[in-house]
Design an enzyme around this catalytic site. Structure first.
Site, short mmCIF file in Angstrom:
data_model
loop_
_atom_site.label_atom_id
_atom_site.label_comp_id
_atom_site.label_asym_id
_atom_site.label_seq_id
_atom_site.Cartn_x
_atom_site.Cartn_y
_atom_site.Cartn_z
N HIS A 93 0.83 -1.20 0.00
CA HIS A 93 0.00 0.00 0.00
C HIS A 93 0.87 1.26 0.00
CE1 HIS A 93 -3.42 2.58 0.67
NE2 HIS A 93 -2.90 3.03 1.80
N GLN A 132 3.96 1.62 -1.15
CA GLN A 132 4.59 1.78 -2.47
C GLN A 132 3.57 2.27 -3.49
OE1 GLN A 132 7.73 1.63 -3.32
NE2 GLN A 132 8.52 0.86 -1.40
N HIS A 168 0.84 3.98 -2.85
CA HIS A 168 0.53 5.36 -2.49
C HIS A 168 1.60 6.31 -3.03
CE1 HIS A 168 -2.62 7.19 -0.17
NE2 HIS A 168 -1.79 7.90 0.56
#
Length: 105
Positions: free
Chosen positions: A78, A80, A82
């Protein structure tokens, strides 16, 4: 301990990625109101947030390159994701601000 470090990096990516995206949105909003000084400031703040996230990411990558095991988790995926979407969003925000400037002239 490695798991805690990975979680910390993931949270750093999520936090700074989110900050970058928020600043980019604020830049677009400012440009829409012809406040290009504010738009540029928000773009700069977004870039700084991404730089902070990048430092955390590079620290993790450097450790892995030295052979230190990195724990992978949904938080890391998540984080990475984001970060990458925030980078793309900032790139688009820069273009949108530039378009608003051209329209204003």
């Amino acid at each position: 301990m490695a798991e805690e470090a990975s979680l910390e990096v993931a949270m750093t990516l999520i936090m700074y990625g989110g900050e970058a995206k928020s600043c980019a949105l604020e830049a677009i909003s400012a440009a829409k109101k012809q406040d290009f000084k504010q738009a540029k400031e928000k773009l700069a703040q977004a870039q700084e947030a991404l730089l902070s996230a990048h430092h955390a990411q590079m620290e993790m990558l450097s450790k892995e390159a030295r052979g230190e095991k990195t724990d992978y988790s949904l938080f890391m995926v998540h984080g990475q994701d984001h970060l990458m979407t925030s980078i793309a969003f900032l790139d688009l925000a820069k273009e949108i601000v530039e378009l608003y400037q051209k329209i204003d002239k």
